[in-house]
Design an enzyme around this catalytic site. Structure first.
Site, PDB file in Angstrom:
ATOM      1  N   ALA A   8       1.191  50.771  20.392  1.00 33.15           N
ATOM      2  CA  ALA A   8       2.376  51.470  20.986  1.00 33.15           C
ATOM      3  C   ALA A   8       1.801  52.916  20.527  1.00 33.15           C
ATOM      4  CB  ALA A   8       3.588  51.384  20.457  1.00 33.15           C
ATOM      5  N   ASP A   9       2.297  53.761  21.372  1.00 30.22           N
ATOM      6  CA  ASP A   9       2.028  55.429  20.984  1.00 30.22           C
ATOM      7  C   ASP A   9       3.307  55.941  21.813  1.00 30.22           C
ATOM      8  OD1 ASP A   9       0.167  57.427  20.153  1.00 30.22           O
ATOM      9  OD2 ASP A   9       0.667  58.271  21.856  1.00 30.22           O
ATOM     10  N   THR A  10       3.775  56.891  20.877  1.00 28.83           N
ATOM     11  CA  THR A  10       4.988  57.620  21.412  1.00 28.83           C
ATOM     12  C   THR A  10       4.541  59.168  21.356  1.00 28.83           C
ATOM     13  OG1 THR A  10       6.450  56.072  20.325  1.00 28.83           O
ATOM     14  CG2 THR A  10       7.367  58.370  20.682  1.00 28.83           C
ATOM     15  N   THR A  39       7.051  56.408  25.334  1.00 26.19           N
ATOM     16  CA  THR A  39       6.496  55.622  24.578  1.00 26.19           C
ATOM     17  C   THR A  39       5.692  54.265  25.425  1.00 26.19           C
ATOM     18  OG1 THR A  39       8.130  55.425  22.774  1.00 26.19           O
ATOM     19  CG2 THR A  39       6.541  53.640  22.742  1.00 26.19           C
ATOM     20  N   GLY A  40       4.446  54.475  25.068  1.00 27.80           N
ATOM     21  CA  GLY A  40       3.309  53.582  25.946  1.00 27.80           C
ATOM     22  C   GLY A  40       3.007  52.403  25.035  1.00 27.80           C
TER      23      GLY A  40
END
Length: 189
Positions: free
Chosen positions: A72-74, A108-109
């Site tokens: 994840a990345d935010t 978020t991805g």
């Protein structure tokens, strides 16, 4: 109820993501790898979050055969400006001052990968901040850890309790993992 069929790897050092996974009653282990988090300049905020999550998932190609890997990345976006993790206390103060009394978006991805299959998605939450005083910002920067958080704040921290007027969207997304969407995706594996 989700029946876990494969071991799960959470590729994140975020204590908030780990806590959310535990609250989802998932059995997982944390595995970390260094990944370059640069991205093409022409991407929109949602695309950036997904691009980086997929980049992280690609680093785990060997582990995905027998496990499900979650990355994840935010990112925080304010007036189309990406507010990543601040470089230092001064930068954190500048970010929080910018967010004070305004609204911004948290993206978020997430990538969920198993074998050759990768399912990526994103969530977005609109966050409305009250006006913050210079003293409140200084208290947060000096007593909490804004340097490891996109936009220099954690909604679950002290500042979230005094600054966040309201949100439109997922609370867990602002924490760094949209659990309700993740649960649905995990059910497809």
């Amino acid at each position: 109820m989700y029946k876990q069929k494969f071991p799960i790897i959470l590729a994140s050092k975020s204590p908030r993501r780990q806590e959310l996974m535990e609250l989802m009653d998932l059995d997982f282990k944390v595995v970390l790898k260094e990944v370059d988090e640069s991205y093409p300049e022409d991407l929109l905020p949602a695309e950036i979050a997904v691009y980086i999550a997929e980049k992280k998932a690609s680093a785990f190609a060997d582990e995905r055969e027998g496990s499900i890997v979650i990355t994840a990345d935010t990112i925080v976006a304010y007036n189309n400006e990406i507010l990543g993790k601040p470089e230092d206390a001064k930068h954190a103060t500048e970010m929080l001052t910018k967010l004070s009394g305004t609204n911004h978006q948290v993206y978020t991805g997430v990538s969920v990968a198993h074998g050759d299959k990768i399912h990526s998605f994103y969530d977005v939450t609109e966050v409305f901040f009250n006006e913050l005083t210079a003293e409140q910002i200084a208290h947060y920067v000096n007593n909490y850890n804004p340097l490891d958080k996109a936009g220099a704040y954690g909604i679950q921290d002290w500042i979230g309790f005094i600054a966040v007027e309201k949100i439109v969207g997922s609370y867990t997304n602002v924490m760094g993992l949209p659990t309700e969407k993740l649960y649905k995706v995990l059910s497809t594996f």
